[in-house]
Write an enzyme that holds these catalytic residues in place. Structure first.
Site, PDB file in Angstrom:
ATOM      1  N   HIS A 361     -17.111 -18.825 -27.132  1.00 11.75           N
ATOM      2  CA  HIS A 361     -16.431 -17.862 -27.267  1.00 11.75           C
ATOM      3  C   HIS A 361     -17.145 -16.593 -28.237  1.00 11.75           C
ATOM      4  CE1 HIS A 361     -13.243 -19.736 -25.474  1.00 11.75           C
ATOM      5  NE2 HIS A 361     -13.933 -20.710 -26.216  1.00 11.75           N
ATOM      6  N   ARG A 553      -7.687 -10.117 -34.976  1.00 14.36           N
ATOM      7  CA  ARG A 553      -8.174  -9.917 -36.530  1.00 14.36           C
ATOM      8  C   ARG A 553      -9.201  -9.309 -37.137  1.00 14.36           C
ATOM      9  NH1 ARG A 553      -7.137 -15.892 -38.275  1.00 14.36           N
ATOM     10  NH2 ARG A 553      -8.737 -15.066 -39.672  1.00 14.36           N
TER      11      ARG A 553
HETATM   12  C1  26W Z   1     -15.867 -22.359 -37.309  1.00 16.24           C
HETATM   13  C2  26W Z   1     -14.984 -20.838 -37.952  1.00 16.24           C
HETATM   14  C3  26W Z   1     -15.108 -20.642 -36.148  1.00 16.24           C
HETATM   15  C4  26W Z   1     -13.653 -20.287 -35.924  1.00 16.24           C
HETATM   16  C5  26W Z   1     -13.245 -19.912 -34.262  1.00 16.24           C
HETATM   17  C6  26W Z   1     -16.107 -20.028 -35.271  1.00 16.24           C
HETATM   18  C7  26W Z   1     -15.721 -18.962 -34.087  1.00 16.24           C
HETATM   19  C8  26W Z   1     -14.301 -19.458 -33.345  1.00 16.24           C
HETATM   20  C9  26W Z   1     -14.244 -18.293 -32.533  1.00 16.24           C
HETATM   21  C10 26W Z   1     -14.958 -19.105 -31.623  1.00 16.24           C
HETATM   22  C11 26W Z   1     -13.336 -17.139 -32.123  1.00 16.24           C
HETATM   23  C12 26W Z   1     -13.270 -16.479 -31.620  1.00 16.24           C
HETATM   24  O1  26W Z   1     -11.110 -16.731 -31.089  1.00 16.24           O
HETATM   25  N1  26W Z   1     -13.651 -15.949 -30.670  1.00 16.24           N
HETATM   26  C13 26W Z   1     -13.182 -14.981 -29.281  1.00 16.24           C
HETATM   27  O2  26W Z   1     -12.572 -15.326 -28.746  1.00 16.24           O
HETATM   28  C14 26W Z   1     -11.830 -15.016 -27.378  1.00 16.24           C
HETATM   29  C15 26W Z   1     -11.596 -15.778 -26.176  1.00 16.24           C
HETATM   30  O3  26W Z   1     -12.605 -16.517 -25.372  1.00 16.24           O
HETATM   31  C16 26W Z   1     -12.414 -14.244 -27.240  1.00 16.24           C
HETATM   32  O4  26W Z   1     -12.402 -13.140 -25.861  1.00 16.24           O
HETATM   33  C17 26W Z   1     -12.943 -12.952 -28.470  1.00 16.24           C
HETATM   34  O5  26W Z   1     -13.900 -12.056 -27.319  1.00 16.24           O
HETATM   35  C18 26W Z   1     -14.128 -13.589 -29.031  1.00 16.24           C
HETATM   36  O6  26W Z   1     -14.381 -13.352 -30.385  1.00 16.24           O
END
Ligand code: 26W
Length: 817
Positions: A361, A553
C-alpha cells in the site's frame, strides 16, 4: 447477489426484543431510558438477527467445502455498523417504523453509536470496504483483526493545536454488535528458547515460549447487501492467562501475579497511530505476532474441522496480507507445519507459499517495515531461525539467476546488513507469497519499476495490480440518500450492487431538469454540512460558495500545506488586487496528524490560525472561509463527502499509492483537482479530461526535477504571488503580537528543501483553481461535469476490486446461501 429481496421481518417480535434488551440487558425502563439505552437495546435486538445468520453461514457445508479468503489486517476502519447493516438487511424502513412506534427516531438513535475507529486511514478503511463487498457478493471470507481497547485517538484543538485523547469506543456498556467467542480462544507464546530434540532418529526443533497470553475472539457481523450471508470480522483481544503465575500467587505475592495480567492486557490496548511511518517498537511487533498467530491457528482449525488435509490448505484457504503488518504469519505457518505437524521443509514451503498473497500500500521508504533481527530473535526465536532458512534458500535462487552478483544478493536479501541487522518484511512477503499486488495502476507500475524490479525479473507475473475501490452501499446509498433516490428514480434501484449501471445517468447530463435536481440535492447536502459546522464550530457558511474539500491523514506528501498556500494566495489577492474576483469559497480540511509528527501538527496549527483570522476578517467579506473539522472519522466523512463540490487530491506524483477519498467524492458528484498520482490517473481515464482538473508535475517530471537538483528558492524568487503567499507565514498576520509562530511550515518549504515539491507545483495548482472558479460560474456546465463524475466512476466500486482479486489472484467462487 440476488435481485432485491426483503427479509421477512416480524415487527411485533422485534419491538418486543428491543424492550426486553432495554430491561434485561441495560437495566432501564421505557419511561426512563435515554436515547443511548434505546440505541443499545435496538442494536442488541438487531445483532440477534445477524448472529443467527452468521452461525448458519459458519456451519454451511457448501461454504466449508469451498475456497475462502482470510483477510489479515491490523486495521479495520469499519465506521458505525447499525445504519449500514440496516441497509444491507433491507430493514431500514421497517426498523425506522418500529422505533417510531416505540416513540424513538431512528436517525437520532443512529447518532448515538460511537465509530469503532480501529484503523488509521486508507488501509483500514479499504479493509472495511472489502469485507462489505466480499459479503455482498457471497465470496466465503473471514476478516481477522485486533480488538483494540482504544481505537485511533480522538482529536480536538486547543488554541489551534491538536490534542489527542483516548478513544474508548466500546464505552462502558460494550458494543452491541460484537459477539464474544470464548470457545475459539487461543494461547499465544512469546520469548523463550528453541529446544533441539530427537524423534525417531531425526533431529527436531521446537519453541518453548517464555510467556503466554490468551487470544479471545470477538466477532462482528458483516452483513452481505441483500443476501443472507453474514461473514465474521474476527477481532482478537489479548488477555492474561489467569492466574498468570501460580508460584507468585501461592507465595502470597498477589501483586506480582496481577502485574503480568496488566502487561498482557497491554498488547491490544491501543491502536498504533502512525500512518506511513514505521517506529520499530517491541509492543507493535507483539501485536503483529499476536494477530498473526491467533489468525493462522484459527484458519487451520477451520480447515481441519472441515476434514481437509494439510496438503490441501491452498486449495481451500488463501491468506491475504494487508501490507506487511501481518507478514510474521508466514514463518508462523511454517513453524506450525514443521514443528507441530511434522511436515518436511519442502512440503511446508509448498503449502505456505501457495497460501499467502500480499498487498503493498505504500512506496514511502519510511513506511516499509523492517524489524531488528535481535528483537525478533528475542521475542520469536524459532521464527528467526525459519526466516534465516527461507533467506538461505532464496539467496541460492538469486545466485543461480545472477551468478557472482553480490550487490543483487545484498539488495534482495531478507536481512539488511549493517551495524543493526534488520529484517525486511516486504522482501519476506514477496518471497513467501504466490501473488503481490499494488493498489492502483500507476502504483503497481512503480512497485515493479522502482521497488521490486529484481523480484519482477525473478518471478514474472507474480507482481500484479488491483485498483482499489469503495463500497457504494456506505459511500452513496447510505450517506447520500437524496442522490440515491434521484438516481433510482431514473435507472431503478439495482445500481448499489452493480455500480457500472450508473453510466446510464450520463444520458441526463445535459438534461436541464435533471441538472437542476442534481444540484438541488448537492445544495441540501451542503446545507446539512453547514448546519453541522454551525452547531459544532459556530461558523456561518453560505451554501452558494464552492465547497472545496481535503479530508485525509495529515502528511507532507499529501500536501495540505500546498492547499494552505493556495488559501494564502487568495487572501493576498483579495486584499491587494482590486481587479481580483472569485466565487465565494469554503475550504474544508479534516485530518489527524500522528502524535509524534511535529511538522504535521505545525501545519494543522497554521491552518487553524489562518482560518481564525480569515473567517473574521471584514475586509474579505464572505468570499473566503476556512474550516478545519476536528476528529476526522468515518461518520463525519459521511456528512462531508456528499457536500463536496471540489475534491482535493494533490499529493506529489508517485507518492499516493491510490487514494480512496478521491473515489468517494467523485461518486458523490465532486470534481477532482488533482495530480497524476494514484487512482487519480484512472479517475481521469473514466470521467474524461473535461471533468477533472489535473495539474502539476507527473511522476517522470518529478524524477527529472529532482535529478537536476531542485531548489525551492528558485520558485520563491521567480513568482511574486508565491513569495507573497509564503511571506504571510512570517510576521504576526495570523498570530497577533506573536510573530514567527507559523515559521515551521515556511522553513520546511524553503530551507528545508521542500521535499514534496509544493513550490514547483504551486503555479499550476493556482491556475487549475482559477479554471475551476471560472467554470463554476456556469452552473449548468458545472452540473453536467458533476453528473458525469457520478455517472462514470462505477469502476471504483469495491465489488469490482474484489472480483479482480477473485479472478486474478484468489481464484475462488461465490457460494449462494
Ligand atoms: C508501519 C507504519 C505504517 C502504517 C500504515 C505504514 C504504512 C501504513 C499504511 C500502508 C498506510 C496506508 O494507509 N496506505 C494507504 O493505503 C490506501 C489503501 O490502499 C491507499 O489508498 C493510500 O494511497 C495509501 O496511502
Amino acid at each position: 447477489m440476488k435481485p432485491t429481496q426483503q427479509k421477512s421481518f416480524d415487527t411485533a417480535a422485534f419491538k418486543q426484543s428491543v424492550k426486553k434488551h432495554l430491561t434485561s440487558t441495560y437495566a432501564t425502563t421505557e419511561e426512563r431510558a435515554s436515547s443511548r439505552s434505546w440505541y443499545l437495546a435496538m442494536g442488541s435486538a438487531l445483532a440477534e438477527l445477524t448472529t443467527f445468520d452468521m452461525l448458519q453461514t459458519e456451519q454451511d457445508s457448501k461454504i466449508n467445502n469451498a475456497k475462502s479468503v482470510n483477510y489479515l489486517s491490523l486495521e479495520f476502519l469499519i465506521g458505525r455498523l447499525t445504519g449500514n447493516n440496516l441497509i444491507s438487511l433491507g430493514l431500514y424502513e421497517q426498523v425506522s417504523q418500529a422505533m417510531t412506534d416505540l416513540g424513538q427516531s431512528l436517525t437520532d438513535l443512529l447518532e448515538e453509536e460511537r465509530d469503532p475507529s480501529l484503523g488509521n486511514g486508507g488501509l483500514g478503511r479499504l479493509a472495511a470496504c472489502f469485507m462489505d463487498s466480499l459479503a455482498a457478493q457471497e465470496f466465503p471470507t473471514v476478516g481477522y483483526g485486533l480488538h483494540y481497547e482504544y481505537g485511533l485517538f480522538k482529536q480536538s484543538f486547543v488554541d489551534g493545536h491538536q490534542q489527542e485523547s483516548p478513544d474508548a469506543w466500546r464505552c462502558v456498556e460494550g458494543y452491541p454488535w460484537e459477539i464474544a467467542r470464548p470457545e475459539l480462544a487461543q494461547e499465544i507464546g512469546f520469548y523463550g528458547h528453541v529446544e533441539v530434540y530427537q524423534e525417531e532418529g531425526k533431529e527436531k526443533r521446537r519453541w518453548i515460549p517464555g510467556m503466554s497470553v490468551k487470544a479471545m475472539p470477538w466477532d462482528l457481523p458483516i452483513v452481505g447487501y441483500q443476501s443472507d450471508t453474514v461473514y465474521p470480522l474476527r477481532l482478537w483481544e489479548c488477555r492474561a492467562i489467569a492466574p498468570f503465575s501460580l508460584a507468585s500467587f501461592n507465595n502470597g505475592d498477589y501483586f506480582e501475579a496481577q502485574h503480568a495480567l496488566i502487561d498482557a492486557g497491554n498488547i491490544t490496548k491501543v491502536l498504533y497511530p502512525n500512518d506511513n511511518h514505521e517506529k520499530g517498537k517491541t509492543l507493535r511487533l507483539m501485536q503483529q505476532y499476536f494477530h498473526s498467530a491467533a489468525s493462522v491457528r484459527d484458519i487451520l482449525r477451520r480447515h481441519e474441522e472441515a476434514g481437509h488435509t494439510l496438503a490441501s490448505l491452498p486449495k481451500y484457504e488463501t491468506i491475504q496480507l494487508n501490507d506487511t503488518h501481518p507478514t510474521i504469519a508466514i514463518p508462523e505457518l511454517m513453524r506450525i507445519l514443521i514443528d507441530e505437524k511434522g511436515l518436511g521443509w519442502d512440503e511446508a514451503w509448498a503449502i505456505s507459499s501457495e497460501t499467502f498473497a500480499y498487498t503493498n500500500h505504500t512506496l514511502l521508504p519510511e513506511a516499509l517495515e523492517t524489524w531488528s533481527e535481535s528483537l525478533i530473535e528475542r521475542l520469536l526465536p524459532r521464527h528467526m531461525e525459519i526466516i534465516y532458512h527461507i533467506n538461505h534458500l532464496f539467496l541460492q535462487e538469486v545466485r543461480r539467476k545472477w551468478p557472482g552478483d553480490v550487490a543483487k544478493q545484498q539488495k534482495l536479501s531478507i536481512i539488511e546488513e549493517g551495524f543493526h541487522r534488520m529484517v525486511r518484511m516486504a522482501n519476506l512477503s514477496v518471497i513467501g507469497s504466490y501473488a503481490v499486488n499494488g493498489v492502483a495502476a500507476l502504483h503497481s507500475q512503480l512497485v515493479k519499476r522502482d521497488l521490486f524490479p529484481e523480484f519482477d525479473d525473478l518471478y514474472p507475473s507474480k507482481l500484479q495490480n488491483v485498483t482499489n475501490g469503495i463500497t457504494p452501499r456506505r459511500w452513496l446509498k447510505f450517506c447520500n440518500p437524496d442522490l440515491s433516490e434521484l438516481i433510482s428514480s431514473r435507472i431503478g434501484n439495482e445500481w448499489p450492487a452493480h455500480l457500472e449501471q450508473l453510466e446510464q445517468i450520463a444520458q441526463y447530463a445535459d438534461d436541464a431538469e435533471f441538472q437542476q435536481q442534481f444540484m438541488a440535492v448537492k445544495k441540501r447536502n451542503k446545507q446539512r454540512l453547514a448546519d453541522w459546522v454551525k452547531e459544532h464550530l459556530d461558523v456561518e457558511l453560505d451554501t452558494k460558495a464552492i465547497f472545496d474539500v481535503q479530508i485525509k491523514r495529515l502528511h507532507e506528501y499529501k500536501r495540505q500545506h500546498l492547499n494552505m498556500l493556495h488559501i494564502l494566495s487568495l487572501y493576498h489577492r483579495l486584499l491587494n488586487d482590486p481587479e481580483f474576483d472569485m466565487v465565494p469559497r469554503v475550504v474544508f480540511f479534516a485530518a489527524k496528524a500522528a502524535p509524534g509528527y511535529h511538522l504535521a501538527k505545525d501545519i494543522i496549527f497554521a491552518i487553524n490560525k489562518i482560518a481564525a483570522k480569515i473567517n473574521h476578517d471584514p475586509r474579505i467579506g464572505n468570499k473566503l472561509k476556512v474550516v478545519f473539522i476536528p476528529d476526522y472519522r468515518v461518520s463525519i466523512a459521511e456528512i462531508i463527502i456528499p457536500a463536496a463540490d471540489v475534491s482535493e487530491q494533490i499529493s506529489t506524483a508517485g507518492k499516493e499509492a491510490s487514494g480512496t477519498g478521491n473515489m468517494k467524492m467523485a461518486l458523490n458528484g465532486a470534481l477532482t483537482i488533482g495530480t497524476m498520482d494514484g487512482a487519480n490517473v484512472e479517475i481521469r481515464e473514466e470521467v474524461g479530461d473535461d471533468n477533472i482538473y489535473i495539474f502539476g508535475l507527473d511522476v517522470n517530471e518529478v524524477v527529472s526535477l529532482r535529478s537536476n537538483g531542485y531548489n525551492p528558492f528558485d520558485y520563491y524568487h521567480a513568482d511574486p504571488l508565491l513569495k507573497a503567499s509564503l511571506d504571510l507565514l512570517l510576521g504576526d498576520e495570523f498570530t497577533s503580537g506573536e510573530p514567527d509562530r507559523l515559521r515551521a511550515t515556511y522553513d520546511s518549504l524553503l530551507d528545508g528543501g521542500d521535499p514534496y515539491l509544493c513550490l514547483a507545483d504551486f503555479a499550476s495548482y493556482v491556475q487549475a483553481h482559477q479554471d475551476m472558479d471560472r467554470q463554476y460560474r456556469d452552473q449548468s456546465s458545472w452540473a453536467k461535469k458533476a453528473i458525469l463524475n457520478t455517472a462514470l466512476v462505477g469502476k471504483f466500486s469495491s465489488d469490482r476490486s474484489i472480483r479482480d482479486y477473485v479472478n486474478n489472484i484468489w481464484k475462488l467462487e461465490a457460494i449462494e446461501r
